[in-house]
Write a protein that holds these residues in place. Structure first.
Motif, PDB file in Angstrom:
ATOM      1  N   ASP A 203       0.831  -1.198   0.000  1.00  0.00           N
ATOM      2  CA  ASP A 203       0.000   0.000   0.000  1.00  0.00           C
ATOM      3  C   ASP A 203       0.877   1.264   0.000  1.00  0.00           C
ATOM      4  O   ASP A 203       1.367   1.679  -1.045  1.00  0.00           O
ATOM      5  CB  ASP A 203      -0.946  -0.091   1.218  1.00  0.00           C
ATOM      6  N   ASN A 204       1.082   1.842   1.159  1.00  0.00           N
ATOM      7  CA  ASN A 204       1.662   3.182   1.237  1.00  0.00           C
ATOM      8  C   ASN A 204       3.187   3.197   1.355  1.00  0.00           C
ATOM      9  O   ASN A 204       3.797   2.252   1.847  1.00  0.00           O
ATOM     10  CB  ASN A 204       1.083   3.900   2.460  1.00  0.00           C
ATOM     11  N   ASN A 238      -0.690   8.620  -1.446  1.00  0.00           N
ATOM     12  CA  ASN A 238       0.649   8.360  -0.878  1.00  0.00           C
ATOM     13  C   ASN A 238       1.083   6.907  -1.038  1.00  0.00           C
ATOM     14  O   ASN A 238       1.958   6.433  -0.316  1.00  0.00           O
ATOM     15  CB  ASN A 238       0.709   8.773   0.597  1.00  0.00           C
ATOM     16  N   ASP A 239       0.489   6.179  -1.982  1.00  0.00           N
ATOM     17  CA  ASP A 239       0.902   4.798  -2.225  1.00  0.00           C
ATOM     18  C   ASP A 239       2.291   4.764  -2.855  1.00  0.00           C
ATOM     19  O   ASP A 239       2.606   5.578  -3.724  1.00  0.00           O
ATOM     20  CB  ASP A 239      -0.100   4.114  -3.170  1.00  0.00           C
ATOM     21  N   ARG A 306      -6.867  -1.922  -0.817  1.00  0.00           N
ATOM     22  CA  ARG A 306      -6.671  -3.190  -1.538  1.00  0.00           C
ATOM     23  C   ARG A 306      -7.297  -4.386  -0.823  1.00  0.00           C
ATOM     24  O   ARG A 306      -7.721  -5.342  -1.458  1.00  0.00           O
ATOM     25  CB  ARG A 306      -5.170  -3.441  -1.744  1.00  0.00           C
TER      26      ARG A 306
END
Ligand code: MG
Length: 351
Positions: A203-204, A238-239, A306
């Motif tokens: 993810d981030n 911000n991924d 996700r």
């Protein structure tokens, strides 16, 4: 783009767990996207060094997105059936039209730089734990890291004020049983022995990937699992992107032998997921994801976008872990919990 080959049934797969047109939650999503664009545009301006030109383009992008949202106030169906993927894509498309391909580039780099020096200490502490305690602490680290989310107003405020302390966040996580908690099933499977090959959708940027997901991936490498990390092909919020992850993992390899060796021997591979949004539609993945799916017996989906808002109920032909911290009230309500609850859903391969 191809369908993720590890879905149990690609023909019935539906990534949309959340329906923003739902009358009970419509106002919530409208408010979220209305507030979010302000912060996105602040970051867009920062990404270009606060120039006047950037300020003008960011204001125009914000106005264009708000103008697109405007008719929804009177008619939720004004743009037809909405999906979170669709609204995110609209916002990112407008930003790009106004010259902002990566509005969060500066903050992502800053958060990566802040997290990196903490990693060696986190790994040392994990390595010192007995084998039967390490997995729980790895999972707790993923929850703590996943608090870095600049798409949600509550955590935006947190990061604006003092930043977020990883260790403090990890120490103050809810006690088990968590809101969704199949950790025991995961631990049982883990105790049987290593998976052959894991595909991990991250993810981030920042503490999330660095202090949460890298330690999990490294532990799997230590257990001799092949690990493939799939990060966004293109930027969104911000991924972390695939290109950023390559750079970041290279830095980690400079001080961590396990990661360095795994990169050298291809035990660890980094690939673009095919996705350019903060959620993922697994009916459209990259060719790399398809090619690397061969032999995978463990899929990990991380983060609210996700693992929850899309794919929470998706079924796979192999073991699957969906793991995230809940940072949105509507998502929390949907899951029967509250904001900052944590979700650890493990499903063994469907027959
Ligand atoms: Mg994200």
């Amino acid at each position: 783009m191809p369908v993720f080959p590890l879905l149990a049934d690609g023909s019935t797969y539906d990534p949309h767990e959340i329906r923003p047109n739902d009358p009970d939650s419509f106002n919530h999503w409208l408010t979220l996207f209305t507030q979010q664009i302000e912060n996105v545009c602040e970051n867009a301006v920062e990404s270009e060094g606060h120039t006047d030109d950037a300020k003008q383009r960011a204001a125009a992008a914000r106005d264009a997105f708000l103008a697109w949202l405007a008719p929804l106030h009177d008619d939720p169906q004004a743009h037809g059936e909405l999906t979170l993927l669709g609204i995110d894509a609209k916002r990112d498309g407008i930003l790009e039209e106004h010259g902002f391909a990566d509005a969060f580039s500066v903050v992502k780099q800053k958060e990566n730089d802040l997290a990196l020096p903490l990693l060696a200490g986190v790994l040392k502490e994990l390595d010192a734990l007995p084998d039967d305690q390490r997995l729980l602490q790895l999972v707790r680290g993923i929850f703590a890291g996943n608090i870095f989310d600049l798409g949600i107003q509550a955590t935006v405020e947190m990061f604006k004020n003092n930043g977020v302390d990883f260790h403090r966040t990890r120490a103050s996580l809810p006690d088990r049983p968590w809101c969704v908690d199949s950790f025991d099933a995961l631990a049982e499977r883990w105790a049987v022995g290593p998976h052959r090959k894991a595909m991990v959708f991250v993810d981030n940027a920042g503490a999330d990937v660095t202090l949460g997901m890298v330690p999990l991936c490294r532990e799997m490498l230590r257990r001799s699992t092949q690990v493939v990390i799939a990060a966004n092909t293109g930027p969104s919020l911000n991924d972390i992107t695939h290109a950023e992850l390559i750079d970041h993992i290279q830095h980690i390899a400079q001080f961590d032998q396990t990661i360095a060796h795994a990169l050298d021997t291809d035990q660890l591979k980094l690939i673009p997921s095919g996705c350019e949004l903060p959620l993922i539609d697994l009916s459209k993945v990259s060719d790399d994801v398809v090619a690397e799916s061969d032999g995978v017996d463990f899929v990990v989906l991380e983060g609210m976008g996700r693992a929850l808002e899309t794919n929470f109920n998706a079924e796979f032909t192999c073991d699957a872990l969906k793991i995230a911290m809940v940072k949105d009230e509507q998502v929390a309500t949907w899951l029967g919990g509250k904001v900052y609850d944590v979700i650890c859903r493990f499903d063994a391969a469907s027959e």
